[in-house]
Design a protein around this motif. Structure first.
Motif, PDB file in Angstrom:
ATOM      1  N   LEU A   1     -13.351  25.129  15.551  1.00 32.32           N
ATOM      2  CA  LEU A   1     -13.264  24.335  14.322  1.00 32.32           C
ATOM      3  C   LEU A   1     -11.879  23.732  14.133  1.00 32.32           C
ATOM      4  N   ILE A   2     -10.842  24.464  14.498  1.00 31.02           N
ATOM      5  CA  ILE A   2      -9.471  23.955  14.354  1.00 31.02           C
ATOM      6  C   ILE A   2      -9.218  22.787  15.313  1.00 31.02           C
ATOM      7  N   MET A   3      -9.813  22.839  16.489  1.00 26.34           N
ATOM      8  CA  MET A   3      -9.535  21.842  17.529  1.00 26.34           C
ATOM      9  C   MET A   3     -10.411  20.597  17.445  1.00 26.34           C
ATOM     10  N   THR A   4     -11.214  20.445  16.395  1.00 25.81           N
ATOM     11  CA  THR A   4     -12.062  19.258  16.288  1.00 25.81           C
ATOM     12  C   THR A   4     -11.217  18.022  16.020  1.00 25.81           C
ATOM     13  N   ASP A   5     -11.880  16.893  16.020  1.00 21.82           N
ATOM     14  CA  ASP A   5     -11.214  15.604  15.868  1.00 21.82           C
ATOM     15  C   ASP A   5     -10.324  15.521  14.628  1.00 21.82           C
ATOM     16  N   LYS A   6      -9.227  14.784  14.763  1.00 20.06           N
ATOM     17  CA  LYS A   6      -8.298  14.579  13.652  1.00 20.06           C
ATOM     18  C   LYS A   6      -8.842  13.483  12.731  1.00 20.06           C
ATOM     19  N   PRO A   7      -8.652  13.631  11.424  1.00 20.21           N
ATOM     20  CA  PRO A   7      -9.165  12.615  10.509  1.00 20.21           C
ATOM     21  C   PRO A   7      -8.383  11.310  10.588  1.00 20.21           C
ATOM     22  N   ILE A   8      -9.065  10.234  10.288  1.00 21.12           N
ATOM     23  CA  ILE A   8      -8.428   8.922  10.207  1.00 21.12           C
ATOM     24  C   ILE A   8      -8.243   8.607   8.729  1.00 21.12           C
ATOM     25  N   THR A   9      -6.999   8.407   8.330  1.00 20.21           N
ATOM     26  CA  THR A   9      -6.681   8.198   6.919  1.00 20.21           C
ATOM     27  C   THR A   9      -6.345   6.744   6.656  1.00 20.21           C
ATOM     28  N   ILE A  10      -7.018   6.141   5.681  1.00 18.50           N
ATOM     29  CA  ILE A  10      -6.705   4.779   5.260  1.00 18.50           C
ATOM     30  C   ILE A  10      -5.622   4.886   4.192  1.00 18.50           C
ATOM     31  N   VAL A  11      -4.451   4.322   4.483  1.00 21.87           N
ATOM     32  CA  VAL A  11      -3.310   4.394   3.571  1.00 21.87           C
ATOM     33  C   VAL A  11      -3.377   3.299   2.517  1.00 21.87           C
ATOM     34  N   ASP A  12      -3.786   2.075   2.924  1.00 24.77           N
ATOM     35  CA  ASP A  12      -3.864   0.949   2.001  1.00 24.77           C
ATOM     36  C   ASP A  12      -5.025   0.052   2.414  1.00 24.77           C
ATOM     37  N   HIS A  13      -5.792  -0.418   1.434  1.00 27.10           N
ATOM     38  CA  HIS A  13      -6.953  -1.268   1.684  1.00 27.10           C
ATOM     39  C   HIS A  13      -6.797  -2.533   0.850  1.00 27.10           C
ATOM     40  N   GLN A  14      -6.427  -3.631   1.501  1.00 26.24           N
ATOM     41  CA  GLN A  14      -6.242  -4.915   0.835  1.00 26.24           C
ATOM     42  C   GLN A  14      -7.392  -5.857   1.181  1.00 26.24           C
ATOM     43  N   THR A  15      -7.400  -7.028   0.588  1.00 26.89           N
ATOM     44  CA  THR A  15      -8.457  -8.008   0.831  1.00 26.89           C
ATOM     45  C   THR A  15      -8.498  -8.448   2.286  1.00 26.89           C
ATOM     46  N   ASP A  16      -7.321  -8.673   2.885  1.00 29.29           N
ATOM     47  CA  ASP A  16      -7.266  -9.220   4.240  1.00 29.29           C
ATOM     48  C   ASP A  16      -6.899  -8.219   5.317  1.00 29.29           C
ATOM     49  N   PHE A  17      -6.401  -7.046   4.953  1.00 30.90           N
ATOM     50  CA  PHE A  17      -5.972  -6.089   5.974  1.00 30.90           C
ATOM     51  C   PHE A  17      -6.068  -4.654   5.464  1.00 30.90           C
ATOM     52  N   LEU A  18      -5.975  -3.748   6.425  1.00 26.18           N
ATOM     53  CA  LEU A  18      -5.948  -2.312   6.151  1.00 26.18           C
ATOM     54  C   LEU A  18      -4.705  -1.721   6.801  1.00 26.18           C
ATOM     55  N   VAL A  19      -4.163  -0.671   6.199  1.00 28.10           N
ATOM     56  CA  VAL A  19      -3.089   0.103   6.815  1.00 28.10           C
ATOM     57  C   VAL A  19      -3.668   1.498   7.036  1.00 28.10           C
ATOM     58  N   ILE A  20      -3.654   1.930   8.305  1.00 33.76           N
ATOM     59  CA  ILE A  20      -4.307   3.183   8.684  1.00 33.76           C
ATOM     60  C   ILE A  20      -3.310   4.082   9.402  1.00 33.76           C
ATOM     61  N   ASN A  21      -3.351   5.371   9.077  1.00 34.71           N
ATOM     62  CA  ASN A  21      -2.471   6.347   9.710  1.00 34.71           C
ATOM     63  C   ASN A  21      -3.097   6.817  11.022  1.00 34.71           C
ATOM     64  N   LYS A  22      -2.406   6.583  12.140  1.00 39.51           N
ATOM     65  CA  LYS A  22      -2.879   7.007  13.458  1.00 39.51           C
ATOM     66  C   LYS A  22      -2.243   8.345  13.809  1.00 39.51           C
ATOM     67  N   PRO A  23      -3.063   9.379  14.088  1.00 40.53           N
ATOM     68  CA  PRO A  23      -2.490  10.671  14.483  1.00 40.53           C
ATOM     69  C   PRO A  23      -1.976  10.652  15.914  1.00 40.53           C
ATOM     70  N   GLN A  24      -1.069  11.542  16.204  1.00 39.09           N
ATOM     71  CA  GLN A  24      -0.512  11.683  17.549  1.00 39.09           C
ATOM     72  C   GLN A  24      -1.580  12.237  18.488  1.00 39.09           C
ATOM     73  N   GLY A  25      -1.545  11.802  19.735  1.00 41.85           N
ATOM     74  CA  GLY A  25      -2.461  12.328  20.741  1.00 41.85           C
ATOM     75  C   GLY A  25      -3.764  11.574  20.876  1.00 41.85           C
ATOM     76  N   MET A  26      -3.959  10.505  20.131  1.00 46.27           N
ATOM     77  CA  MET A  26      -5.185   9.716  20.206  1.00 46.27           C
ATOM     78  C   MET A  26      -4.840   8.337  20.744  1.00 46.27           C
ATOM     79  N   GLY A  27      -5.413   7.993  21.894  1.00 40.33           N
ATOM     80  CA  GLY A  27      -5.169   6.686  22.481  1.00 40.33           C
ATOM     81  C   GLY A  27      -5.739   5.573  21.616  1.00 40.33           C
ATOM     82  N   PHE A  28      -5.080   4.409  21.616  1.00 33.77           N
ATOM     83  CA  PHE A  28      -5.551   3.303  20.784  1.00 33.77           C
ATOM     84  C   PHE A  28      -6.860   2.737  21.327  1.00 33.77           C
ATOM     85  N   HIS A  29      -6.923   2.531  22.646  1.00 28.94           N
ATOM     86  CA  HIS A  29      -8.128   1.984  23.276  1.00 28.94           C
ATOM     87  C   HIS A  29      -8.950   3.111  23.882  1.00 28.94           C
ATOM     88  N   ASP A  30     -10.241   2.851  24.128  1.00 26.69           N
ATOM     89  CA  ASP A  30     -11.117   3.844  24.747  1.00 26.69           C
ATOM     90  C   ASP A  30     -10.561   4.215  26.123  1.00 26.69           C
TER      91      ASP A  30
END
Length: 188
Positions: free
Chosen positions: A115-144
């Motif tokens: 349970l501790i080692m499951t996926d890290k949550p993706i947190t939305i820091v700011d949600h605007q009309t044209d863009f989002l700001v999202i917190n990326k955790p360490q250890g997760m590649g951006f692309h597949d």
């Protein structure tokens, strides 16, 4: 059978954050297998529910099926009414409940660690009309990397399409796998 998997996946996709799907399936499978003493019966009930959840949420099917398999094996191993637990205590010549008490700490350690080692949550820091700001955790590649849907951007798209009905997202920049920080994603 009778559309249970689709029904449950529709309920969960609306109410449950994406990062909690696997832990919930793991715990549900563990409780079910512990109470019934059968991992195979647990698999037969929960895999047809886990697959539609994966299909609708965008999570890899293998990931959610693995959560069901792991929880089922954990619950079966810890259950005093499991056939394998009964046979193991008989074969070793020890009292059945003493055998269960000696096995339980090891099973619990493995279950909690899972349970501790499951996926890290993706947190939305700011949600605007044209863009989002999202917190990326360490250890997760951006692309597949190894499989489709494993990268940070794929997970963002899956989570946001289920939460906000966003179909088109455009990364403004990216961060390396071992770097944590804020990512800006354009919505149009």
């Amino acid at each position: 059978a009778l559309g249970t998997g689709v029904y449950v996946s529709q309920l969960i996709n609306v109410e449950v954050p994406l990062y909690l799907m696997a832990p919930i399936l793991f715990v549900a499978a563990a409780i079910m297998a512990f109470a019934t003493g059968t991992s195979w019966g647990t698999f037969a009930i929960l895999i047809p529910i886990a697959v539609p959840i994966a299909q609708q949420s965008g999570l890899p099917i293998e990931f959610l099926v693995a959560a069901v398999l792991g929880g089922g094996i954990f619950g079966d191993h810890a259950s005093p009414i499991s056939d394998t637990t009964v046979v193991a205590s008989i074969a070793s010549g020890c009292d059945h409940f003493e055998h269960v008490k000696t096995q339980l700490p090891y099973a619990l350690f493995g279950g909690v660690l899972t349970l501790i080692m499951t996926d890290k949550p993706i947190t939305i820091v700011d949600h605007q009309t044209d863009f989002l700001v999202i917190n990326k955790p360490q250890g997760m590649g951006f692309h597949d990397e190894e499989q489709i849907g494993s990268g940070f951007f794929s997970k963002i798209k899956a989570q946001l399409s289920s939460q906000f009905s966003l179909t088109e997202l455009y990364p403004v920049h990216r961060l390396d796998k071992m770097t944590s920080g804020l990512i800006i994603v354009a919505k149009n």
